[in-house]
Scaffold this motif. Structure first.
Motif, mmCIF file in Angstrom:
data_model
loop_
_atom_site.group_PDB
_atom_site.id
_atom_site.type_symbol
_atom_site.label_atom_id
_atom_site.label_comp_id
_atom_site.label_asym_id
_atom_site.label_seq_id
_atom_site.Cartn_x
_atom_site.Cartn_y
_atom_site.Cartn_z
ATOM 1 N N HIS A 39 0.542 -1.850 -4.276
ATOM 2 C CA HIS A 39 1.065 -3.095 -3.709
ATOM 3 C C HIS A 39 2.298 -3.069 -3.595
ATOM 4 O O HIS A 39 3.181 -3.560 -2.685
ATOM 5 C CB HIS A 39 0.830 -4.286 -4.674
ATOM 6 C CG HIS A 39 -0.647 -4.726 -4.721
ATOM 7 N ND1 HIS A 39 -1.025 -5.720 -3.769
ATOM 8 C CD2 HIS A 39 -1.586 -4.809 -5.864
ATOM 9 C CE1 HIS A 39 -2.350 -5.825 -4.069
ATOM 10 N NE2 HIS A 39 -2.913 -5.432 -5.193
ATOM 11 N N GLU A 40 3.175 -2.374 -4.562
ATOM 12 C CA GLU A 40 4.471 -2.036 -4.417
ATOM 13 C C GLU A 40 5.061 -1.341 -3.096
ATOM 14 O O GLU A 40 5.844 -1.632 -2.340
ATOM 15 C CB GLU A 40 5.203 -1.293 -5.479
ATOM 16 C CG GLU A 40 5.244 -1.970 -6.828
ATOM 17 C CD GLU A 40 6.035 -1.201 -7.868
ATOM 18 O OE1 GLU A 40 6.517 -0.058 -7.738
ATOM 19 O OE2 GLU A 40 5.530 -1.594 -9.247
ATOM 20 N N GLN A 41 3.970 -0.226 -2.744
ATOM 21 C CA GLN A 41 4.340 0.288 -1.209
ATOM 22 C C GLN A 41 4.168 -0.687 -0.244
ATOM 23 O O GLN A 41 4.965 -0.578 0.495
ATOM 24 C CB GLN A 41 3.244 1.438 -1.155
ATOM 25 C CG GLN A 41 3.493 2.345 -0.322
ATOM 26 C CD GLN A 41 2.699 3.680 -0.175
ATOM 27 O OE1 GLN A 41 1.187 3.411 -0.602
ATOM 28 N NE2 GLN A 41 2.874 4.837 0.001
ATOM 29 N N GLU A 42 3.179 -1.363 -0.329
ATOM 30 C CA GLU A 42 3.029 -2.344 0.702
ATOM 31 C C GLU A 42 4.146 -3.333 0.760
ATOM 32 O O GLU A 42 4.546 -3.757 1.880
ATOM 33 C CB GLU A 42 1.609 -3.219 0.673
ATOM 34 C CG GLU A 42 0.366 -2.436 0.786
ATOM 35 C CD GLU A 42 -0.791 -3.218 0.397
ATOM 36 O OE1 GLU A 42 -0.792 -4.311 -0.036
ATOM 37 O OE2 GLU A 42 -2.009 -2.807 0.742
ATOM 38 N N ALA A 43 4.571 -3.655 -0.162
ATOM 39 C CA ALA A 43 5.872 -4.614 -0.221
ATOM 40 C C ALA A 43 7.124 -4.053 0.542
ATOM 41 O O ALA A 43 8.023 -4.611 0.763
ATOM 42 C CB ALA A 43 6.027 -5.289 -1.847
ATOM 43 N N GLY A 44 6.941 -2.565 -0.170
ATOM 44 C CA GLY A 44 8.377 -1.918 0.550
ATOM 45 C C GLY A 44 8.472 -1.735 1.969
ATOM 46 O O GLY A 44 9.509 -1.538 2.754
#
Length: 46
Positions: A39-44
């Motif tokens: 999820h963090e990677q997608e948000a980034g």
């Protein structure tokens, strides 16, 4: 005696399940470490 006990156990178990469904937990659902990283990677990216 055993038959009575078994029937009572089954009925109590069913009642407990119904009660749990009616009173949902207030605790948030567990999210694994891999899911959080994803999820963090997608948000980034956005």
């Amino acid at each position: 005696m055993n038959r009575k006990k078994k029937v009572n156990q089954i009925l109590k178990k069913k009642a407990k399940k119904i009660n749990d469904k009616l009173n949902p937990k207030s605790k948030p659902r567990y999210v694994s470490k891999a899911e959080r990283a994803k999820h963090e990677q997608e948000a980034g990216e956005e």
